[in-house]
Motif scaffolding. Structure first.
Motif, PDB file in Angstrom:
ATOM      1  N   SER A   9       0.841  -1.203   0.000  1.00 58.53           N
ATOM      2  CA  SER A   9       0.000   0.000   0.000  1.00 58.53           C
ATOM      3  C   SER A   9       0.870   1.244   0.000  1.00 58.53           C
ATOM      4  O   SER A   9       1.637   1.480   0.935  1.00 58.53           O
ATOM      5  CB  SER A   9      -0.908   0.017   1.230  1.00 58.53           C
ATOM      6  OG  SER A   9      -1.451   1.316   1.378  1.00 58.53           O
ATOM      7  N   LEU A  11      -0.006   4.044   0.626  1.00 57.06           N
ATOM      8  CA  LEU A  11      -0.421   5.004   1.660  1.00 57.06           C
ATOM      9  C   LEU A  11       0.732   5.292   2.621  1.00 57.06           C
ATOM     10  O   LEU A  11       0.814   6.379   3.190  1.00 57.06           O
ATOM     11  CB  LEU A  11      -1.631   4.434   2.422  1.00 57.06           C
ATOM     12  CG  LEU A  11      -2.344   5.347   3.400  1.00 57.06           C
ATOM     13  CD1 LEU A  11      -2.845   6.612   2.716  1.00 57.06           C
ATOM     14  CD2 LEU A  11      -3.512   4.614   4.062  1.00 57.06           C
ATOM     15  N   HIS A  34      -1.067  -1.353  -4.323  1.00 60.26           N
ATOM     16  CA  HIS A  34      -2.351  -1.066  -3.682  1.00 60.26           C
ATOM     17  C   HIS A  34      -2.503   0.445  -3.489  1.00 60.26           C
ATOM     18  O   HIS A  34      -1.659   1.093  -2.874  1.00 60.26           O
ATOM     19  CB  HIS A  34      -2.406  -1.789  -2.333  1.00 60.26           C
ATOM     20  CG  HIS A  34      -3.728  -1.733  -1.642  1.00 60.26           C
ATOM     21  ND1 HIS A  34      -4.779  -2.573  -1.943  1.00 60.26           N
ATOM     22  CD2 HIS A  34      -4.171  -0.941  -0.642  1.00 60.26           C
ATOM     23  CE1 HIS A  34      -5.806  -2.307  -1.155  1.00 60.26           C
ATOM     24  NE2 HIS A  34      -5.469  -1.301  -0.353  1.00 60.26           N
ATOM     25  N   ASP A  36      -4.912   3.355  -2.069  1.00 64.88           N
ATOM     26  CA  ASP A  36      -6.027   3.620  -1.160  1.00 64.88           C
ATOM     27  C   ASP A  36      -6.670   4.967  -1.469  1.00 64.88           C
ATOM     28  O   ASP A  36      -6.089   6.017  -1.221  1.00 64.88           O
ATOM     29  CB  ASP A  36      -5.527   3.602   0.291  1.00 64.88           C
ATOM     30  CG  ASP A  36      -5.227   2.192   0.760  1.00 64.88           C
ATOM     31  OD1 ASP A  36      -6.141   1.349   0.690  1.00 64.88           O
ATOM     32  OD2 ASP A  36      -4.085   1.926   1.178  1.00 64.88           O
ATOM     33  N   HIS A  67      -8.313   0.474  -4.131  1.00 72.92           N
ATOM     34  CA  HIS A  67      -9.238   0.221  -3.024  1.00 72.92           C
ATOM     35  C   HIS A  67     -10.047   1.492  -2.786  1.00 72.92           C
ATOM     36  O   HIS A  67      -9.525   2.476  -2.265  1.00 72.92           O
ATOM     37  CB  HIS A  67      -8.392  -0.166  -1.793  1.00 72.92           C
ATOM     38  CG  HIS A  67      -9.182  -0.420  -0.551  1.00 72.92           C
ATOM     39  ND1 HIS A  67      -8.571  -0.565   0.688  1.00 72.92           N
ATOM     40  CD2 HIS A  67     -10.511  -0.569  -0.333  1.00 72.92           C
ATOM     41  CE1 HIS A  67      -9.497  -0.784   1.601  1.00 72.92           C
ATOM     42  NE2 HIS A  67     -10.684  -0.782   1.019  1.00 72.92           N
ATOM     43  N   PRO A 144     -11.154   0.921   8.132  1.00 70.51           N
ATOM     44  CA  PRO A 144     -10.486   1.637   7.043  1.00 70.51           C
ATOM     45  C   PRO A 144     -10.350   3.133   7.340  1.00 70.51           C
ATOM     46  O   PRO A 144     -11.178   3.709   8.041  1.00 70.51           O
ATOM     47  CB  PRO A 144     -11.403   1.394   5.849  1.00 70.51           C
ATOM     48  CG  PRO A 144     -12.691   0.923   6.393  1.00 70.51           C
ATOM     49  CD  PRO A 144     -12.394   0.286   7.709  1.00 70.51           C
ATOM     50  N   GLY A 145      -9.284   3.703   6.832  1.00 69.38           N
ATOM     51  CA  GLY A 145      -9.081   5.149   7.000  1.00 69.38           C
ATOM     52  C   GLY A 145      -7.629   5.542   7.198  1.00 69.38           C
ATOM     53  O   GLY A 145      -7.211   6.590   6.735  1.00 69.38           O
ATOM     54  N   GLY A 148      -1.063   1.858   9.548  1.00 74.21           N
ATOM     55  CA  GLY A 148      -0.368   1.725  10.822  1.00 74.21           C
ATOM     56  C   GLY A 148      -1.213   1.325  12.015  1.00 74.21           C
ATOM     57  O   GLY A 148      -0.790   1.476  13.158  1.00 74.21           O
ATOM     58  N   ASP A 175      -6.328  -6.693   4.424  1.00 72.89           N
ATOM     59  CA  ASP A 175      -5.746  -5.339   4.450  1.00 72.89           C
ATOM     60  C   ASP A 175      -5.901  -4.753   5.848  1.00 72.89           C
ATOM     61  O   ASP A 175      -7.014  -4.653   6.360  1.00 72.89           O
ATOM     62  CB  ASP A 175      -6.505  -4.492   3.409  1.00 72.89           C
ATOM     63  CG  ASP A 175      -5.969  -3.082   3.254  1.00 72.89           C
ATOM     64  OD1 ASP A 175      -4.946  -2.740   3.861  1.00 72.89           O
ATOM     65  OD2 ASP A 175      -6.608  -2.316   2.503  1.00 72.89           O
ATOM     66  N   GLY A 177      -2.877  -3.829   9.187  1.00 72.03           N
ATOM     67  CA  GLY A 177      -2.066  -4.430  10.249  1.00 72.03           C
ATOM     68  C   GLY A 177      -1.345  -5.698   9.823  1.00 72.03           C
ATOM     69  O   GLY A 177      -1.007  -6.548  10.663  1.00 72.03           O
ATOM     70  N   GLY A 197       1.137  -1.844   4.222  1.00 69.20           N
ATOM     71  CA  GLY A 197       1.660  -0.498   4.043  1.00 69.20           C
ATOM     72  C   GLY A 197       2.843  -0.251   4.953  1.00 69.20           C
ATOM     73  O   GLY A 197       4.006  -0.307   4.540  1.00 69.20           O
ATOM     74  N   SER A 198       2.555  -0.008   6.234  1.00 76.31           N
ATOM     75  CA  SER A 198       3.624   0.373   7.156  1.00 76.31           C
ATOM     76  C   SER A 198       4.662  -0.735   7.331  1.00 76.31           C
ATOM     77  O   SER A 198       5.856  -0.456   7.434  1.00 76.31           O
ATOM     78  CB  SER A 198       3.036   0.798   8.503  1.00 76.31           C
ATOM     79  OG  SER A 198       2.152  -0.177   8.984  1.00 76.31           O
TER      80      SER A 198
END
Ligand code: DX5
Ligand code: ZN
Length: 215
Positions: A9, A11, A34, A36, A67, A144-145, A148, A175, A177, A197-198
């Protein structure tokens, strides 16, 4: 079970250096990118939209896994498909029940893979009658939002439920964590695509992080 599709991701990437950060995960062995999309209504955050997807398409050959965390996805799917989205995943919660199938068909008619996503509080049984029409189900394991956040363990049984009720061609993506441990748990329960992502972008060794998700 088919190959695991890893979809980093962006993001968690540096938005001032998206091209660089996409090439980093490409080299690390990512399968999809991905993206977002958040509208500040369906979720409390605002991220990126059609013009950015258009620009990303020019710098990567990897499929763009978009997404949509937006209200009224029907209004926007055509624009995202036109600029090069390869997978368009909308939220079950963002549409009325009678709009779900028309939206899936609309996405497919655009020549794009159709995905449907559920938030952590949504029962997977709402998807029963749609499983045979979609290419992908995205099980959210955080609200979602934001990137991390902490993985919600109680969402794992939804993956198992959906796999039990579908054939192995369905891509079940997870998706929120995701790291090596939580990713493994999801794969053991039937997932075959992981978004992270993170975990990927904050890793000192990005290639190692991508590889650890696959194994
Ligand atoms: C959250 C997004 C995710 C997010 C995941 O609403 O849908 O794709 O980037 O971030 P991590 O992997 O950090 O939980
Ligand atoms: Zn996402």
């Amino acid at each position: 079970m088919s190959k695991i599709i890893i979809s980093p991701s962006i993001l968690s990437a540096d938005f001032a250096n998206l091209e660089r950060d996409i090439h980093i995960v490409e080299k690390a062995g990512a399968d999809w990118i991905h993206v977002d999309v958040m509208d500040g209504h369906f979720v409390p955050n605002i991220t990126i939209g059609v013009p950015v997807v258009k620009s990303l398409k020019k710098v990567t050959k990897l499929p763009l896994d978009v997404h949509l965390m937006i209200e009224n996805p029907m209004k926007y799917v055509e624009a995202f498909a036109q600029v090069g989205a390869d997978i368009l995943t909308f939220h079950y919660e963002a549409v009325n029940e009678d709009e779900v199938l028309p939206l899936i068909n609309k996405i497919k008619s655009l020549g794009v893979k159709a995905g449907i996503s559920i938030k952590p509080k949504t029962s997977p049984s709402v998807l029963d009658k749609f499983l045979k029409y979609v290419d992908l189900v995205l099980v959210m394991t955080v609200e979602p939002g934001f990137g991390g956040q902490k993985f919600m363990n109680d969402c794992v049984e939804k993956i198992f439920y959906i796999r039990k009720n579908s054939d192995e061609n369905l891509i079940i993506q997870v998706d929120g964590g995701i790291n090596a441990q939580t990713g493994k748990l999801c794969i053991e329960n039937g997932a075959n695509s992981l978004v992270a992502g993170s975990y990927i972008y904050n890793a000192p060794d990005i290639a190692g992080a991508v590889m650890s998700l696959r194994n």
